[in-house]
Scaffold this active site. Sequence first.
Site, PDB file in Angstrom:
ATOM      1  N   GLU A 157       3.519   4.410   6.497  1.00  0.00           N
ATOM      2  CA  GLU A 157       2.236   3.606   6.487  1.00  0.00           C
ATOM      3  C   GLU A 157       1.427   4.313   5.764  1.00  0.00           C
ATOM      4  O   GLU A 157       1.072   5.241   5.803  1.00  0.00           O
ATOM      5  CB  GLU A 157       1.757   3.609   7.807  1.00  0.00           C
ATOM      6  CG  GLU A 157       2.516   2.032   7.868  1.00  0.00           C
ATOM      7  CD  GLU A 157       1.345   0.697   7.119  1.00  0.00           C
ATOM      8  OE1 GLU A 157       1.137   0.880   6.356  1.00  0.00           O
ATOM      9  OE2 GLU A 157       1.798  -0.622   7.676  1.00  0.00           O
ATOM     10  N   ASP A 158       0.538   3.650   4.532  1.00  0.00           N
ATOM     11  CA  ASP A 158      -0.545   4.067   4.066  1.00  0.00           C
ATOM     12  C   ASP A 158      -1.304   4.124   4.934  1.00  0.00           C
ATOM     13  O   ASP A 158      -2.119   5.516   4.945  1.00  0.00           O
ATOM     14  CB  ASP A 158      -0.177   3.219   2.654  1.00  0.00           C
ATOM     15  CG  ASP A 158      -1.282   1.801   3.328  1.00  0.00           C
ATOM     16  OD1 ASP A 158      -0.856   1.259   4.378  1.00  0.00           O
ATOM     17  OD2 ASP A 158      -1.195   0.926   2.872  1.00  0.00           O
ATOM     18  N   GLY A 191       0.786  -0.669   0.226  1.00  0.00           N
ATOM     19  CA  GLY A 191       0.004   0.799  -0.001  1.00  0.00           C
ATOM     20  C   GLY A 191       0.725   1.357  -0.196  1.00  0.00           C
ATOM     21  O   GLY A 191       0.221   1.923  -0.388  1.00  0.00           O
ATOM     22  N   ARG A 219      -5.563   0.187  -6.369  1.00  0.00           N
ATOM     23  CA  ARG A 219      -4.949   1.187  -5.915  1.00  0.00           C
ATOM     24  C   ARG A 219      -4.284   2.148  -7.009  1.00  0.00           C
ATOM     25  O   ARG A 219      -3.546   3.025  -6.013  1.00  0.00           O
ATOM     26  CB  ARG A 219      -3.202  -0.253  -5.547  1.00  0.00           C
ATOM     27  CG  ARG A 219      -3.420  -1.322  -4.690  1.00  0.00           C
ATOM     28  CD  ARG A 219      -2.361  -1.953  -4.742  1.00  0.00           C
ATOM     29  NE  ARG A 219      -2.479  -2.987  -4.087  1.00  0.00           N
ATOM     30  CZ  ARG A 219      -2.175  -3.472  -2.796  1.00  0.00           C
ATOM     31  NH1 ARG A 219      -2.257  -2.361  -1.911  1.00  0.00           N
ATOM     32  NH2 ARG A 219      -1.435  -4.289  -2.365  1.00  0.00           N
ATOM     33  N   ASP A 250      -5.096   1.374  11.295  1.00  0.00           N
ATOM     34  CA  ASP A 250      -6.185   0.986  11.132  1.00  0.00           C
ATOM     35  C   ASP A 250      -6.196   0.592  13.090  1.00  0.00           C
ATOM     36  O   ASP A 250      -6.575   1.142  13.521  1.00  0.00           O
ATOM     37  CB  ASP A 250      -6.936  -0.539  10.041  1.00  0.00           C
ATOM     38  CG  ASP A 250      -8.262  -0.932  10.250  1.00  0.00           C
ATOM     39  OD1 ASP A 250      -9.194  -0.075  11.329  1.00  0.00           O
ATOM     40  OD2 ASP A 250      -8.728  -1.108   9.440  1.00  0.00           O
TER      41      ASP A 250
HETATM   42  P1  IMP Z   1      -3.589  -2.770  10.921  1.00  0.00           P
HETATM   43  O1  IMP Z   1      -3.111  -3.712  11.202  1.00  0.00           O
HETATM   44  O2  IMP Z   1      -5.060  -3.331  11.490  1.00  0.00           O
HETATM   45  O3  IMP Z   1      -3.660  -1.491  11.570  1.00  0.00           O
HETATM   46  O4  IMP Z   1      -4.192  -3.010   9.491  1.00  0.00           O
HETATM   47  C1  IMP Z   1      -3.410  -2.336   8.651  1.00  0.00           C
HETATM   48  C2  IMP Z   1      -2.913  -2.858   7.039  1.00  0.00           C
HETATM   49  O5  IMP Z   1      -4.361  -3.963   7.003  1.00  0.00           O
HETATM   50  C3  IMP Z   1      -2.480  -1.376   6.265  1.00  0.00           C
HETATM   51  O6  IMP Z   1      -1.512  -0.814   6.551  1.00  0.00           O
HETATM   52  C4  IMP Z   1      -3.886  -1.673   4.997  1.00  0.00           C
HETATM   53  O7  IMP Z   1      -3.142  -2.279   4.670  1.00  0.00           O
HETATM   54  C5  IMP Z   1      -4.941  -2.893   5.164  1.00  0.00           C
HETATM   55  N1  IMP Z   1      -5.416  -1.774   5.340  1.00  0.00           N
HETATM   56  C6  IMP Z   1      -6.715  -1.338   6.653  1.00  0.00           C
HETATM   57  N2  IMP Z   1      -7.423  -0.296   6.275  1.00  0.00           N
HETATM   58  C7  IMP Z   1      -7.960  -0.732   5.264  1.00  0.00           C
HETATM   59  C8  IMP Z   1      -8.502  -0.290   3.962  1.00  0.00           C
HETATM   60  O8  IMP Z   1      -9.696   0.578   4.646  1.00  0.00           O
HETATM   61  N3  IMP Z   1      -8.487  -0.158   2.786  1.00  0.00           N
HETATM   62  C9  IMP Z   1      -7.647  -1.177   2.422  1.00  0.00           C
HETATM   63  N4  IMP Z   1      -6.569  -1.585   3.144  1.00  0.00           N
HETATM   64  C10 IMP Z   1      -6.604  -1.574   4.794  1.00  0.00           C
HETATM   65 MG    MG Z   2      -0.852  -2.439   3.578  1.00  0.00          MG
END
Ligand code: IMP
Ligand code: MG
Length: 195
Positions: A114-115, A59, A180, A118
Amino acid sequence: MAGDGRTATFSGHVAEYEQDIDRILITGGDIQDRIRELGEQITEDYRGRELLLVGVLKGAFVVMADLSRHIRLPLQFDFMAVSSYGAATKTSGVVRILKDLDIDLEGRDVLLVEDIVDSGLTLQYLLKNLRTRRPATLEVCALFEKTEVQEVDVDIRYRGFQLPPVFVVGYGLDFDERYRNLPYLATLKPEVYAG
Ligand code: IMP
Ligand code: MG
């Protein structure tokens, strides 16, 4: 259909994706403005040093490319590939390192890019992992952050936008490896996930 992305009837950038887009949350222009500001801030903060940008694939490749061109400092790049979602839209909490870094972090000023953050689980895991490699400094730049759903407290030094707890695509973010290359951030219609 007009394909230049500037007409009222076509805002999707990719004609084939147009029918899947529910709503544009942040325009490409607003994203670019914010990235410019973040780049200027980073340039000020790291002046006189050589920064190592670490991008989290896949991402972050889009934000890395745009952000780095607003950082007016000597820069090196490295990338890590991790996987936490697959084709699902909720994090599993399990982070797999698919590709590790090439560059030694010891004594370096490292900025992790980081993109989106979440739950924060991916970032928490990555920071813990990278700290063991003894960088001089380690900070985080996250373009998007879903504050309401953050399960763990992560220290983000540079943040772009705060988002509501919805799944988003575009500007590097995918659903099932698609969308993307959209220059904006958008939500998808529910039937896209179902299909
Ligand atoms: P986390 O571990 O829940 O913080 O998720 C992080 C990763 O999940 C990010 O680097 C994204 O690759 C993916 N991600 C989280 N939310 C989204 C979203 O809304 N759309 C697409 N990818 C997401
Ligand atoms: Mg990602």
